[in-house]
Motif scaffolding. Structure first.
Motif, PDB file in Angstrom:
ATOM      1  N   ASP A  37       5.975   7.005  -0.135  1.00 58.28           N
ATOM      2  CA  ASP A  37       6.798   6.442   0.932  1.00 58.28           C
ATOM      3  C   ASP A  37       5.949   6.008   2.110  1.00 58.28           C
ATOM      4  O   ASP A  37       5.000   6.693   2.503  1.00 58.28           O
ATOM      5  N   GLU A  83       7.527   5.971   8.741  1.00 55.19           N
ATOM      6  CA  GLU A  83       8.519   5.211   9.481  1.00 55.19           C
ATOM      7  C   GLU A  83       7.831   4.249  10.454  1.00 55.19           C
ATOM      8  O   GLU A  83       6.758   4.543  10.977  1.00 55.19           O
ATOM      9  N   THR A  84       8.470   3.110  10.661  1.00 54.15           N
ATOM     10  CA  THR A  84       7.938   2.148  11.623  1.00 54.15           C
ATOM     11  C   THR A  84       7.964   2.764  13.016  1.00 54.15           C
ATOM     12  O   THR A  84       8.997   3.247  13.481  1.00 54.15           O
ATOM     13  N   LYS A  85       6.827   2.758  13.682  1.00 56.10           N
ATOM     14  CA  LYS A  85       6.748   3.343  15.012  1.00 56.10           C
ATOM     15  C   LYS A  85       7.508   2.489  16.027  1.00 56.10           C
ATOM     16  O   LYS A  85       7.581   1.261  15.882  1.00 56.10           O
TER      17      LYS A  85
END
Length: 264
Positions: free
Chosen positions: A235, A238-240
């Motif tokens: 995975d 997550e997009t920062k």
């Protein structure tokens, strides 16, 4: 997940052979199957306008920025597949490809009066502040009778070329350097290409009868190197906040270890 993997590897030390051994993640997929490209919404005094795929997957992504200090200029970041190679070779090849494409564009009448200064080294850093080699190219040309100045900054990391192009009228030549150098360093440090595929495989070579600490150190070093390569086993993170993401999928057989540069 990181500590689960480390704990597993430390456990393997108990049954390590008397000859050098390797722990390898099995992988039968192509080297890169998909890449998430993250670009910052702000770099220096430049603000992101749009980030999108540049066309076919081998063209990568194009991110356009604007800056009040360069009202009529263009600021474009290109991130596109390079292939697996030593970083010094990647930087050299990316720079030569860019210079060759300028000569080709001149030959086909895209530019008039093209002047290219000698390439300059442009020391930069990664997101962990380790050194990243980059180059800078100054050029001048005319298009449709209008004189223009341009700068290009080129780096190679994470199996991709990162290239910033800024162009403006000659009256903004000094601003191209002052503004552009800061923007380029921010982009080379913050922009990232994170990939899935066989690139996430790790080989950890251990001495005979390694101690748990030796296994731990070897595994930690291997994971650090994979992180610098931008490879994840499953995975994406997550997009920062403050970043925008574009996905580049590579159908089976489409990732090449010898992608060629094109003029952008």
């Amino acid at each position: 997940m990181r500590w689960i993997v480390l704990a597993t590897l430390v456990g393997l030390a108990a049954c390590a052979a008397q000859t050098p051994s390797s722990v390898r993640k099995a992988a039968d997929e192509q080297y890169i199957e998909e890449t998430a490209v993250d670009v910052p919404e702000v770099a220096g005094a430049a603000v992101l306008v749009n980030a999108t795929r540049a066309g076919t997957v081998d063209a990568g992504i194009e991110a356009s920025y604007r800056a009040d200090r360069l009202p009529d200029g263009s600021i474009d970041l290109f991130i596109y597949p390079a292939g697996r190679m030593p970083e010094e070779a990647g930087l050299d090849r990316g720079t030569r490809g860019f210079l060759d494409s300028l000569a080709e564009a001149k030959q086909y009448g895209v530019f008039d009066d093209l002047q290219v200064d000698p390439t300059q080294a442009f020391p930069s850093v990664r997101e962990d502040d380790s050194a990243l080699g980059a180059n800078k190219v100054r050029l001048r040309f005319s298009r449709n009778g209008a004189a223009l100045e341009s700068r290009a900054w080129i780096a190679y990391k994470q199996n991709y070329w990162f290239k910033l192009r800024m162009t403006a009228t000659p009256s903004f030549g000094a601003e191209l350097d002052a503004l552009g150098d800061v923007v380029a360093r921010d982009l080379f440090r913050l922009a990232r290409a994170t990939s899935k595929g066989a690139c996430s495989s790790m080989t950890i070579t251990l001495p005979p009868s390694p101690s748990p600490q030796q296994v731990l150190d070897a595994a930690t070093d291997a994971m650090r190197k994979q992180d610098l390569l931008g490879c994840v086993p499953k995975d994406y993170p997550e997009t920062k906040p403050g970043f925008r993401r574009a996905i580049l999928p590579f159908p089976p057989g489409s990732w090449s270890e010898s992608e060629s540069d094109s003029e952008r």
